[in-house]
Design an enzyme around this catalytic site. Structure first.
Site, PDB file in Angstrom:
ATOM      1  N   ASN A   1       0.872  -1.174   0.000  1.00  0.00           N
ATOM      2  CA  ASN A   1       0.000   0.000   0.000  1.00  0.00           C
ATOM      3  C   ASN A   1       0.906   1.220   0.000  1.00  0.00           C
ATOM      4  O   ASN A   1       1.404   1.639   1.035  1.00  0.00           O
ATOM      5  CB  ASN A   1      -0.899  -0.023   1.250  1.00  0.00           C
ATOM      6  CG  ASN A   1      -1.743   1.234   1.356  1.00  0.00           C
ATOM      7  OD1 ASN A   1      -1.818   2.014   0.407  1.00  0.00           O
ATOM      8  ND2 ASN A   1      -2.372   1.439   2.504  1.00  0.00           N
TER       9      ASN A   1
ATOM     10  N   LYS B   1       0.142   4.202  -0.540  1.00  0.00           N
ATOM     11  CA  LYS B   1      -0.555   5.420  -0.066  1.00  0.00           C
ATOM     12  C   LYS B   1      -0.257   6.581  -1.031  1.00  0.00           C
ATOM     13  O   LYS B   1      -0.041   6.335  -2.216  1.00  0.00           O
ATOM     14  CB  LYS B   1      -0.159   5.731   1.380  1.00  0.00           C
ATOM     15  CG  LYS B   1      -0.357   4.502   2.277  1.00  0.00           C
ATOM     16  CD  LYS B   1      -0.170   4.754   3.744  1.00  0.00           C
ATOM     17  CE  LYS B   1      -0.275   3.433   4.486  1.00  0.00           C
ATOM     18  NZ  LYS B   1      -0.113   3.556   5.939  1.00  0.00           N
TER      19      LYS B   1
ATOM     20  N   HIS C   1      -9.634   1.445   4.143  1.00  0.00           N
ATOM     21  CA  HIS C   1      -8.397   1.654   4.903  1.00  0.00           C
ATOM     22  C   HIS C   1      -8.673   2.682   6.009  1.00  0.00           C
ATOM     23  O   HIS C   1      -9.483   3.592   5.831  1.00  0.00           O
ATOM     24  CB  HIS C   1      -7.280   2.147   3.979  1.00  0.00           C
ATOM     25  CG  HIS C   1      -5.953   2.196   4.670  1.00  0.00           C
ATOM     26  ND1 HIS C   1      -5.574   3.257   5.455  1.00  0.00           N
ATOM     27  CD2 HIS C   1      -4.947   1.286   4.740  1.00  0.00           C
ATOM     28  CE1 HIS C   1      -4.381   3.002   5.969  1.00  0.00           C
ATOM     29  NE2 HIS C   1      -3.984   1.809   5.549  1.00  0.00           N
TER      30      HIS C   1
ATOM     31  N   GLU D   1      -5.897  -4.508  10.320  1.00  0.00           N
ATOM     32  CA  GLU D   1      -4.846  -3.511  10.563  1.00  0.00           C
ATOM     33  C   GLU D   1      -5.198  -2.684  11.793  1.00  0.00           C
ATOM     34  O   GLU D   1      -5.992  -1.736  11.706  1.00  0.00           O
ATOM     35  CB  GLU D   1      -4.730  -2.559   9.368  1.00  0.00           C
ATOM     36  CG  GLU D   1      -4.312  -3.220   8.082  1.00  0.00           C
ATOM     37  CD  GLU D   1      -3.667  -2.223   7.133  1.00  0.00           C
ATOM     38  OE1 GLU D   1      -2.542  -2.482   6.690  1.00  0.00           O
ATOM     39  OE2 GLU D   1      -4.275  -1.173   6.842  1.00  0.00           O
TER      40      GLU D   1
ATOM     41  N   GLY E   1       2.253   6.931  14.363  1.00  0.00           N
ATOM     42  CA  GLY E   1       3.144   7.658  15.265  1.00  0.00           C
ATOM     43  C   GLY E   1       3.074   7.218  16.717  1.00  0.00           C
ATOM     44  O   GLY E   1       3.567   7.903  17.602  1.00  0.00           O
TER      45      GLY E   1
ATOM     46  N   SER F   1       3.013  -1.924  10.408  1.00  0.00           N
ATOM     47  CA  SER F   1       4.460  -1.948  10.663  1.00  0.00           C
ATOM     48  C   SER F   1       5.135  -3.259  10.291  1.00  0.00           C
ATOM     49  O   SER F   1       6.167  -3.605  10.881  1.00  0.00           O
ATOM     50  CB  SER F   1       4.763  -1.631  12.141  1.00  0.00           C
ATOM     51  OG  SER F   1       4.264  -0.369  12.489  1.00  0.00           O
TER      52      SER F   1
ATOM     53  N   GLY G   1       4.731   1.506   4.883  1.00  0.00           N
ATOM     54  CA  GLY G   1       6.069   2.114   4.833  1.00  0.00           C
ATOM     55  C   GLY G   1       7.137   1.252   4.183  1.00  0.00           C
ATOM     56  O   GLY G   1       7.881   1.715   3.316  1.00  0.00           O
TER      57      GLY G   1
HETATM   58  P1  PGA Z   1       2.547   0.376   7.678  1.00  0.00           P
HETATM   59  O1  PGA Z   1       1.115   0.678   6.981  1.00  0.00           O
HETATM   60  O2  PGA Z   1       3.038  -0.909   7.137  1.00  0.00           O
HETATM   61  O3  PGA Z   1       3.391   1.554   7.282  1.00  0.00           O
HETATM   62  O4  PGA Z   1       2.292   0.328   9.142  1.00  0.00           O
HETATM   63  C1  PGA Z   1       0.191  -0.346   6.771  1.00  0.00           C
HETATM   64  C2  PGA Z   1      -1.072   0.242   6.189  1.00  0.00           C
HETATM   65  O5  PGA Z   1      -1.465   1.357   6.599  1.00  0.00           O
HETATM   66  O6  PGA Z   1      -1.691  -0.369   5.302  1.00  0.00           O
END
Ligand code: PGA
Length: 250
Positions: A9, A11, A94, A166, A175, A215, A237
């Site tokens: 993802n 984003k 999401h 999630e 954060g 994460s 990320g």
């Molecule tokens: P993250 O995001 O892996 O950066 O925690 C996951 C997501 O929001 O789909």
């Protein structure tokens, strides 16, 4: 045996040029039969990325869709438009969209239905926030999100849906600095499966694929993806860097 599915993802990151460069660099390392791999980009880069996926096993995904076919919905994009660009998967519900853009379970439900109608696989996100977890509302919130987001969707159709659990508090950009343990992730993905079992029965619950997201990185992927009820990962990320290669090849 459920095949694992790892989805990126991205984003609101990557211009078309940046995405093209990134995908060109990693494509051969993520082009595998072992797991399904999906790259979910923003609308403006889908066409360019699709060109790079020609003849590859990696699939194209979008991050949002509108629930009407066409008309006066300035700025929106229909499932048919996505399909015409070669999109196979689309993230819906999401937490960014639920939280920042007021997407309710009712809206998510309409989007899931529209995608299924078009033959695009919905990646349906559910997850509780910090307060809900602290107030012991996690199970209730997840059950409510699943039940209402899948309202009036048949057994046959629901098997095609991917559910991504999630927890909002564990998403890297939230954060909080807190991550879920693999055990917490497994506990909740099992719970998602139990909710599906209650609604649709055992056989559907054994077939449906459930991802964990929050994460996930190259260090945690192996343990997470080896849990019984976790059939894949939705990666934010870490999907913007070469970490993603290690996750796919966990
Ligand atoms: P993250 O995001 O892996 O950066 O925690 C996951 C997501 O929001 O789909």
């Amino acid at each position: 045996m459920r095949k694992k599915i790892v989805a990126a993802n991205w984003k609101m990151n990557f211009t078309a040029n940046e995405a093209e460069e990134f995908v060109s660099n990693i494509i051969d390392s993520i082009n595998t039969d072992e797991v399904d791999v999906v790259l979910c980009g923003n609308f403006t880069i889908l066409d360019r990325i699709n060109n790079l996926l020609d003849g590859k096993k990696v699939k194209l995904g979008a991050q949002n869709v509108y629930f009407e076919n066409k008309g006066a919905y300035t700025g929106e994009v229909s499932s048919q438009m996505l399909y015409s660009l070669g999109v196979d998967y689309c993230i819906v519900g999401h937490s960014d969209r639920r939280g920042l853009f007021n997407e309710t379970n009712e809206i998510v439900n309409l989007k899931v239905k529209k995608l299924l109608e078009q033959g695009i696989v919905p990646i349906l996100c559910v997850g509780e926030n910090t307060k809900e977890r602290n107030d012991n509302k996690t199970f209730e919130v997840i059950e409510n999100q699943i039940t209402n987001s899948l309202k009036d969707i048949s057994k046959e159709d629901v098997k095609k849906v991917i559910i991504a659990y999630e927890p909002i508090w564990a998403i890297s950009t939230a954060g909080t600095g807190v991550t879920a343990t693999p055990e917490q992730a497994e506990e909740m993905c099992k719970y998602v499966r139990d909710v599906i079992k209650n609604i649709y029965g055992e056989s559907v619950s054994e077939d449906i694929r459930i991802q964990y997201g929050g994460s996930v990185n190259s260090k945690t992927a192996n343990e997470i993806l080896n849990k019984d009820n976790i059939d894949g990962a939705l990666v934010g990320g870490a999907s913007l860097t070469n970490e993603f290669i290690a996750i796919v090849n966990y």
